[in-house]
Every structure is written in C-alpha cells, then in structure tokens.
Design an enzyme around this catalytic site. Structure first.
Site, PDB file in Angstrom:
ATOM      1  N   ASP A   1      -8.529  12.039  10.218  1.00 24.47           N
ATOM      2  CA  ASP A   1      -8.019  11.258   8.986  1.00 24.47           C
ATOM      3  C   ASP A   1      -8.383  10.056   8.747  1.00 24.47           C
ATOM      4  O   ASP A   1      -7.910   8.995   8.169  1.00 24.47           O
ATOM      5  CB  ASP A   1      -6.446  11.444   9.001  1.00 24.47           C
TER       6      ASP A   1
ATOM      7  N   GLY B   1       0.763  -1.301   0.152  1.00 31.23           N
ATOM      8  CA  GLY B   1      -0.044  -0.178   0.178  1.00 31.23           C
ATOM      9  C   GLY B   1       0.826   1.136  -0.005  1.00 31.23           C
ATOM     10  O   GLY B   1       2.117   1.514   0.319  1.00 31.23           O
TER      11      GLY B   1
ATOM     12  N   GLY C   1       0.713   5.913   0.763  1.00 32.89           N
ATOM     13  CA  GLY C   1      -0.022   6.737   1.409  1.00 32.89           C
ATOM     14  C   GLY C   1       0.544   7.940   1.006  1.00 32.89           C
ATOM     15  O   GLY C   1       1.397   8.030   0.012  1.00 32.89           O
TER      16      GLY C   1
ATOM     17  N   VAL D   1       4.013   0.945   2.357  1.00 31.70           N
ATOM     18  CA  VAL D   1       3.938  -0.205   3.440  1.00 31.70           C
ATOM     19  C   VAL D   1       4.223  -1.314   2.553  1.00 31.70           C
ATOM     20  O   VAL D   1       3.790  -1.681   1.549  1.00 31.70           O
ATOM     21  CB  VAL D   1       2.565  -0.197   3.934  1.00 31.70           C
TER      22      VAL D   1
ATOM     23  N   ALA E   1       3.909   7.589   3.282  1.00 34.85           N
ATOM     24  CA  ALA E   1       4.802   6.394   3.639  1.00 34.85           C
ATOM     25  C   ALA E   1       4.321   5.125   2.338  1.00 34.85           C
ATOM     26  O   ALA E   1       3.371   5.251   1.961  1.00 34.85           O
ATOM     27  CB  ALA E   1       4.486   5.828   4.927  1.00 34.85           C
TER      28      ALA E   1
ATOM     29  N   LYS F   1       6.103   0.092   7.360  1.00 33.98           N
ATOM     30  CA  LYS F   1       5.811   1.271   6.958  1.00 33.98           C
ATOM     31  C   LYS F   1       6.771   2.374   6.907  1.00 33.98           C
ATOM     32  O   LYS F   1       7.199   2.664   7.835  1.00 33.98           O
ATOM     33  CB  LYS F   1       4.553   1.962   8.125  1.00 33.98           C
TER      34      LYS F   1
END
Ligand code: ADP
Ligand code: MG
Length: 224
Positions: free
Chosen positions: A140, A40, A42, A47, A45, A59
């Site tokens: 968030d 993943g 973001g 992951v 960061a 992460k």
C-alpha cells in the site's frame, strides 16, 4: 493508563465521528472540535493535530475500521522507531497517537509542481528493505502514503504491512518515476488528471505499467 497530556485531546476526539465510504473513497468527518486541525484523510481514518501539542498526530479511525488500530500498532512496534516511518506512541480504542510528520504527500507534490528528488525513491527503497528485515510485508505504498520531508521520504500508513500479498504499487510508481518524471517535473498537474489516472489505475486492466503510461500520456492533449 492514558498519558496526562492526551486526556484533553481524548475528550476533543470524542466529539468527532468518522465514517468510511464505499469504493475506497476517503472517509467522512462528522462534528468538529475547537483546537483540532484535520491534517489528512485516508480511506480508513482522518488524522488530526491538536494545536497545543503540535508534535503529535492523532489517527482517528472510522467506526467500522477500528479493528485495524491494534494491527497498525503492532506493525509500528516491529518497526521499532525506524526513522523511515512515523513513531507510534500509543493505541487506544478509536485512534493511534503518532509523531506529527511535516511535509506534503507526493500526491500534493504532483498537484503543486513541487520537485520530487530521486533521493525520495532511494529512501522508500531503504524503508521497504528495513520493513522486510523486520518480517513485515511493506505494501500500500502510494502517492498519498509518502511524505516529502526536507528532501527525504517519510513513509506513513503502515496498516497493511502484516497482510500477505503484493499490490505492486511501489514497483509501478518507481518505474513511472524513472521513465516519465522528467516530462512533468516542476509542472503542477490538474486535479482531474490525478483523479483520472488514479481511477484507471485502480481498475487494473493493464498488462504492464508501460502500456498504462502510454494511455496516461495521451491525456496530454487535453491538458494545456
Ligand atoms: N504522522 C503523520 N503526520 C502528518 N500527517 C499524517 C500522518 N499520518 C497521516 N497523515 C496524513 O493523513 C493522511 C491519511 O493518513 P493515513 O495513515 O494514510 O490514513 P489511511 O490508513 O486511512 O489511509 C495521509 O495521507 C497524510 O496526509
Ligand atoms: Mg493512507
């Protein structure tokens, strides 16, 4: 001192650099490592999962975002192993070691037409209540920060919980789910629609979420 089993992962992660991007765009990954799988990305960061230790998620933060690592670790410390969130095992200079959480994000659920049960809403509500009880400010909380895991919710990315303020993201998502989810339940939404709605939302020039959703629903005409 680093736990022995992570030393190899530490070496592999040292071959990868993460760079953040302007305008809240996802990070860029430079370099690659055998046996590390990106699971993943973001805005701060990326992951990774080390395929020989699949129960962990590493992460890895962008160089400019490394000040957030200790803050996020402190939040996990206060969350104290609550099952609504992932577990944080360690914090190092460049990354956090988290529990790997199975499932897909609610964003991917909408893209793929995977049904999101009401239980998910209740779980996130409970997770937020718990975080508040621990003197944290859950914020968030958006489609990419919630995983659907065996019909339940897992809230990931707690990095902003020690910041003040309310971004209303969860309140808006919940309202939209209750009022409009029926219309799209089980339908795979096109990527352009998801990105357009996200861009509009981040411009924040709506007076209420219902007014915002009225505009979103007009997009239906462009969608087969
Ligand atoms: N513990 C985890 N287990 C599995 N996937 C994760 C985990 N943490 C994050 N991810 C995946 O990585 C993505 C980015 O992680 P996130 O913590 O949200 O980063 P950022 O702080 O940059 O937004 C998430 O949207 C999710 O898809
Ligand atoms: Mg995130």
């Amino acid at each position: 001192m680093m736990e022995e089993q992570w030393i190899i992962v530490d070496e592999l992660l040292s071959e990868i650099r993460i760079a953040s991007n302007p305008k809240n765009k996802p990070v860029t990954i430079n370099g690659h490592s055998k046996d590390l799988r990106c699971i993943g990305i973001g805005t701060d960061a990326a992951v990774f999962q080390y395929i020989h230790l699949p129960n962990y998620a590493f992460k890895l933060f962008a160089d400019e975002k490394q000040d957030k690592i200790q803050l996020e670790a402190q939040v996990y410390n206060k969350l104290n192993g609550s099952p609504y969130f992932s577990t944080c095992y360690a914090a190092y200079d460049r990354y956090l070691v988290l529990s790997f959480e199975s499932g897909i994000t609610l964003y991917d659920c909408l893209l793929q037409g995977v049904h999101i049960p009401y239980q998910v809403i209740e779980d996130v509500e409970d997770a937020r209540k718990y975080a508040k009880k621990q003197n944290l400010n859950p914020r968030d909380i958006h489609l990419k920060n919630i995983l659907l895991q065996d019909g339940r919710a897992k809230v990931i990315d707690v990095s902003e919980y020690s910041k003040p303020g309310d971004d209303h993201r969860w309140e808006h998502l919940k309202k939209a789910y209750l009022a409009y989810y029926d219309i799209i339940d089980g339908k795979a939404l096109p990527f352009w629609l998801m990105e357009t709605v996200q861009r509009w939302y981040n411009q924040r020039n709506f007076s209420s979420i219902d007014e915002f959703m009225k505009d979103v629903l007009k997009l239906k005409f462009f969608w087969k």
